[in-house]
Scaffold this active site. Sequence first.
Site, PDB file in Angstrom:
ATOM      1  CE1 TYR A  40      47.976  67.201  41.199  1.00  0.00           C
ATOM      2  CE2 TYR A  40      46.990  69.047  40.027  1.00  0.00           C
ATOM      3  CZ  TYR A  40      47.948  68.069  40.117  1.00  0.00           C
ATOM      4  OH  TYR A  40      48.888  67.961  39.134  1.00  0.00           O
ATOM      5  CE  LYS A  52      51.744  70.024  40.698  1.00  0.00           C
ATOM      6  NZ  LYS A  52      52.900  69.102  40.525  1.00  0.00           N
ATOM      7  N   GLY A  88      58.512  60.628  39.377  1.00  0.00           N
ATOM      8  CA  GLY A  88      57.231  60.237  38.777  1.00  0.00           C
ATOM      9  C   GLY A  88      57.421  59.811  37.341  1.00  0.00           C
ATOM     10  NE  ARG A 119      57.247  52.897  33.792  1.00  0.00           N
ATOM     11  CZ  ARG A 119      57.261  52.675  32.475  1.00  0.00           C
ATOM     12  NH1 ARG A 119      57.979  53.448  31.673  1.00  0.00           N
ATOM     13  NH2 ARG A 119      56.529  51.702  31.950  1.00  0.00           N
ATOM     14  N   GLY A 120      54.790  58.243  34.993  1.00  0.00           N
ATOM     15  CA  GLY A 120      53.539  58.945  34.744  1.00  0.00           C
ATOM     16  C   GLY A 120      53.349  59.239  33.264  1.00  0.00           C
TER      17      GLY A 120
END
Length: 557
Positions: A157, A161, A12, A14-15
């Site tokens: 979410y 997680k 991830g 480019r988050g």
Amino acid sequence: MGGEDRWCVVTGGRGFAARHLVVMLIRFEMFSVRIADLPPSIKLDPDEEKGPLGEALRSGHAQYISTDLRDKSQVLKACLGAEVVFHMAAPDSSINNYDLHHSVNVQGTKNVIDACIEQNVKRLIYTSSPSVVFDGVHGIFNGDESLQYPARHNDSYSATKAEGEALVIKSNGMNGLLTCCIRPSSIFGPGDKLLVPSLVNAARAGKSKFIIGNGNNMYDFTYVENVAHAHICAERALASERMVSESAAGKAYFITNMEPIKFWEFCSLILEGLGYERPRIKIPVFVMMPIARIVELTYKLLAPYGMKVPQLTPSRIRLLSCSRTFNCSKANDRIGYTPIVPLQEGLRRTIESYPHLRADIQPKRHGPSKASIYLGSGRVADTLLWRDKKQSLTTLLIMFAFYFNFIASGYTIITAVSRLLLAASIFLFIHGRLPKKILGYSVEKVPESNFHFSEEMSHRVVVSVASLWNSVVNGLKSLCKGNDWMLFIKVVLSLLALILIEAISLQGLFVLGLPIVFVAFLVYEKKEEEIDGLVLGIHSFGCKLKSNIAKRLSNSK
């Protein structure tokens, strides 16, 4: 440290937070960095092109690899030869889609763990969330790592997680792999595409004046560079032969700026810094929650047809109204974490990084205007907004003809409607008797489907009428109890308004209404922002007046 031959992977990459970690790793020259993310290729912003990331990509000290975590073969390729993996990839938390979150946060994390074990990766740092211990009901005050996962999470979410975090902790020690989890709380800073843009959009729409709840809920925010710093602290602690304190591996750590602040005060500081008004009007949670549930249900029904993810959902209401503060003592003891950027400095940098979102720089409107949307963006909009002048003039002429023949003549409503139906019946009958061609010109027949009233439409009408009736009955029941002053005032004002409208004759209503309809929407389209601002000001004044009246009535009891 000479990291030319030592590689790390940032999933991830480019988050929001991951970009800052990548740059920090490059600047510290700890590792060569492999950026793994979903897009087929990397597109750098102008400042990235000129900065450390662009230079590292050109020199070979950084590389990009397109990776879908749900595909294990791609994950294995991304982790090949890596010494460390920073697993930061996750879907947008605002999308409450269990299948999506489970596929990335759980199945994707399993693939990352398996790849680390098979590729002999030494260390895995997983970016988790404080929401893994939040049930969406009870506030958290100075919570530490002894908090257990709740039986039910606030959203999909958080639930997924938590599953991913548990997998990472359980995998510690497998084939020599050392793992730990970082739980950064409410990340903010330059490059954020969620928190600050959402606040500004709300401010420009006139929604930022409202506080959900009592406004006293405390929060822990974390500046994005502190989050990147925490990841590096965790990696160094796992890599060190002599840990900072006890073993850092196999555990989770809360990460914050260690400066709790009221949630709505934090939002106010950002809004004021960008030139907007701070929130002032408080709306109780019990008022907002039913609305949020309806919005969420509507999204579930219309999402397949392109409806955008709504901001107003039950899980978001809970997040905005509950307190969530956390203790970072364990992170300080075990991995040596201490914030490197204070909260106020982080706020200053964040505000300065969004000059294009300031109140004095309004964006140009893209897409249809509100007036067009309200009118359905079809023929009605084209007619009333004068986009098709021929069609608008024709409609006006028809309306004037109707006025002089049926209203100005002094007929009663029943007589006018009867004459209109008679004229329509004669026209339809004669039109139906005409041949398909007259003097070489085709006569287009009126299709029967134009008059069809579907069963679904009938059902909707009946449901709407029943719902209206039930609302009226419930209102009458409340009036009978004699204790709802606000409802009484609303009913009285509504009836007075109806009396005023009834006092206007049908002729006067037509004479006034027709020009207003053909002019008002056109003016609104041209002066949308000014009119919206005026309406919001009146609405704000009305809310304050309503609040004052309610207080006086309650005090008089």
